[in-house]
Design an enzyme around this catalytic site. Structure first.
Site, mmCIF file in Angstrom:
data_model
loop_
_atom_site.group_PDB
_atom_site.id
_atom_site.type_symbol
_atom_site.label_atom_id
_atom_site.label_comp_id
_atom_site.label_asym_id
_atom_site.label_seq_id
_atom_site.Cartn_x
_atom_site.Cartn_y
_atom_site.Cartn_z
ATOM 1 C CG ASP A 100 -0.302 -0.028 2.523
ATOM 2 O OD1 ASP A 100 0.915 0.214 2.590
ATOM 3 O OD2 ASP A 100 -0.987 -0.271 3.521
ATOM 4 C CB SER A 101 0.187 4.666 -1.064
ATOM 5 O OG SER A 101 -0.807 5.145 -0.185
ATOM 6 N N GLY A 102 1.076 3.813 2.057
ATOM 7 C CA GLY A 102 1.411 4.469 3.307
ATOM 8 C C GLY A 102 0.443 5.569 3.680
ATOM 9 N N GLY A 103 -0.433 5.945 2.742
ATOM 10 C CA GLY A 103 -1.353 7.043 2.981
ATOM 11 C C GLY A 103 -2.281 6.806 4.146
ATOM 12 C CG PHE A 104 -5.468 3.600 6.141
ATOM 13 C CD1 PHE A 104 -6.772 4.027 6.021
ATOM 14 C CD2 PHE A 104 -5.115 2.852 7.253
ATOM 15 C CE1 PHE A 104 -7.722 3.719 6.997
ATOM 16 C CE2 PHE A 104 -6.047 2.537 8.236
ATOM 17 C CZ PHE A 104 -7.356 2.977 8.098
ATOM 18 C CG ASP A 122 -4.807 6.954 -0.826
ATOM 19 O OD1 ASP A 122 -3.765 6.542 -0.260
ATOM 20 O OD2 ASP A 122 -5.928 6.510 -0.557
ATOM 21 C CD GLN A 128 -9.649 7.406 -0.572
ATOM 22 O OE1 GLN A 128 -10.736 7.397 0.008
ATOM 23 N NE2 GLN A 128 -8.628 6.660 -0.166
ATOM 24 N N GLY A 160 -11.075 4.189 1.351
ATOM 25 C CA GLY A 160 -11.969 5.009 2.151
ATOM 26 C C GLY A 160 -13.240 4.326 2.582
ATOM 27 C CG ASP A 202 -5.844 -5.222 2.238
ATOM 28 O OD1 ASP A 202 -5.316 -4.911 3.320
ATOM 29 O OD2 ASP A 202 -6.473 -4.397 1.533
ATOM 30 C CB CYS A 219 -11.871 -26.215 9.022
ATOM 31 S SG CYS A 219 -10.323 -25.452 8.470
ATOM 32 C CB CYS A 279 -6.722 -25.509 8.270
ATOM 33 S SG CYS A 279 -7.074 -25.252 10.028
ATOM 34 C CB CYS A 285 -9.349 -27.959 11.749
ATOM 35 S SG CYS A 285 -9.970 -26.286 12.097
ATOM 36 C CG HIS A 303 -9.252 -22.002 11.812
ATOM 37 N ND1 HIS A 303 -9.840 -23.050 11.143
ATOM 38 C CD2 HIS A 303 -10.239 -21.102 12.062
ATOM 39 C CE1 HIS A 303 -11.135 -22.811 11.008
ATOM 40 N NE2 HIS A 303 -11.405 -21.632 11.558
#
Length: 378
Positions: free
Chosen positions: A94-98, A148, A191, A218, A268, A306, A308, A311, A337
């Site tokens: 990601d851009s780091g903006g958030f 952003d 945005q 956003g 994500d 499940c 996995c 489990c 899990h």
């Protein structure tokens, strides 16, 4: 050839959801897909080899955190994130903006960029479209995000308008600063807050610049799911059908299904790993807080449906004991899990699209899981 291309395989006749592939320098991503978050060049509690065993196809790392520590030049010297992490599949940063804009009391925004204080030691730092792009060029992910501004929710219309227009100007600067367009794809971030006209303006501005992919930012910032879906219904059709669409920061099971139905390709979120460290599981029957006393003598698997590693091999009673004893292995098992649950959920979503029955799948999934989801707050 561009670094990133999108291939549409089919559209679900029942819902319009997309089955596709995103082609990257480090492999193909089947979509819709969920990306585990490895903020500091590691997904907490799980190794790259274990992620591969879960069939995680791509992971996300965080530009802001790696810029602050250990520094992008060190990552460059190590051969880039792929080599440093021993991960040979795709990576998105990601851009780091958030993160910068979440430091509300520690930053100052100008047209040039953002001056802020490090959350680690208070050092004064600066990120701009050019700096964020250069940092990501050094980190070496397959997919980079344009710098952003993510406006808070709620926010005054005038502020969101100003912020959205600045994000568009910054995106153009990111494109000009991008030094590796042939082996790294740069995505723009739409945005506009919860305002349909600003979302439309942002999408028009950014699609005119012909990025190889588009994210919707956003959202999942405090608004209700109903509002988020309304914004998605309006925004997704404004994005090119021949480019990947990425909904940022969304990872609850219900939102992954609903987002896929609305035409989103990539998701994500830190949710599955964060709640795992609090002893909370995503299961086929809904939310399970395995550290609760009622599981003290429950010798069944974490999720009976499940397969996995956790489990197959360990009981709720054992994992509860490990967590209450502050044993790291317990948190690793809950992490394995939860990530398996979401990666497998997206595999089921893709199969439902192939079979033209994603709407039916949603109804079946929510019958088993949805009521518990609503009650749990996921």
């Amino acid at each position: 050839m561009p670094a990133i291309t999108y291939e549409l395989i089919k559209t679900c006749a029942q819902t319009g959801a997309r089955l596709g592939r995103v082609h990257t320098p480090h492999g193909v991503i089947d979509t819709p897909t969920f990306m585990p978050v490895g903020t500091q060049a590691t997904v907490k509690g799980i190794s790259p080899e274990e992620l591969k065993s879960l069939n995680a196809q791509i992971i996300l790392s965080n530009t802001y955190h790696l810029f602050v520590r250990p520094g992008h030049e060190l990552v460059r010297a190590a051969g880039g994130l792929h080599k440093m992490m021993n991960w040979d599949r795709p990576i998105l940063t990601d851009s780091g903006g958030f993160q910068v804009f979440s430091l509300a009391q520690m930053r100052k925004i100008t047209e040039e960029g953002v001056t802020f204080r490090s959350h680690l030691n208070g050092d004064k730092l600066f990120l701009s479209p050019e700096v964020a792009t250069s940092v990501q060029n050094a980190l070496g992910p397959d997919i980079m995000m344009a710098f952003d501004e993510c406006p808070p929710y709620p926010a005054e219309y005038a502020y969101v308008k100003q912020s959205t227009e600045r994000t568009s100007r910054w995106a153009e600067r990111c494109l000009k600063a991008h030094a590796r367009p042939h082996d790294q794809g740069l995505f723009a971030i739409v945005q506009g807050g919860m305002h349909k006209d600003l979302r439309a303006q942002s999408a028009a501005d950014l699609t005119s610049l012909d990025f190889p992919g588009y994210a919707i930012g956003g959202l999942s910032v405090g608004e209700s799911k109903e509002i988020m879906y309304e914004v998605l219904d309006h925004t997704v059709p404004l994005l090119p059908s021949n480019k990947p669409r990425y909904l940022m920061g969304v990872g609850s099971p219900d939102a992954l299904v609903e987002g896929s139905i609305r035409g989103v390709d990539m998701f994500d979120c830190v949710l599955p790993t964060r709640i795992a460290r609090n002893g909370t599981l995503m299961t086929s029957e809904g939310r399970v807080v395995v550290k609760n006393a009622k599981y003290a003598e429950d010798f069944g698997p974490l999720d009976p449906k499940c397969d996995c590693y956790a489990c197959r091999n360990y009981s709720r009673a054992y994992v509860r004991h490990l967590i209450r004893a502050d044993e790291m292995f317990g948190l690793r098992l809950t992490t394995i899990h939860n990530l398996h649950f979401l990666v497998n959920l997206m595999s089921q979503v893709r199969q439902a699209i192939r079979d033209d029955r994603l709407g039916d799948f949603r109804d079946e999934f929510f019958e088993a899981y949805g009521m518990a989801t609503n009650e749990s707050g996921f």
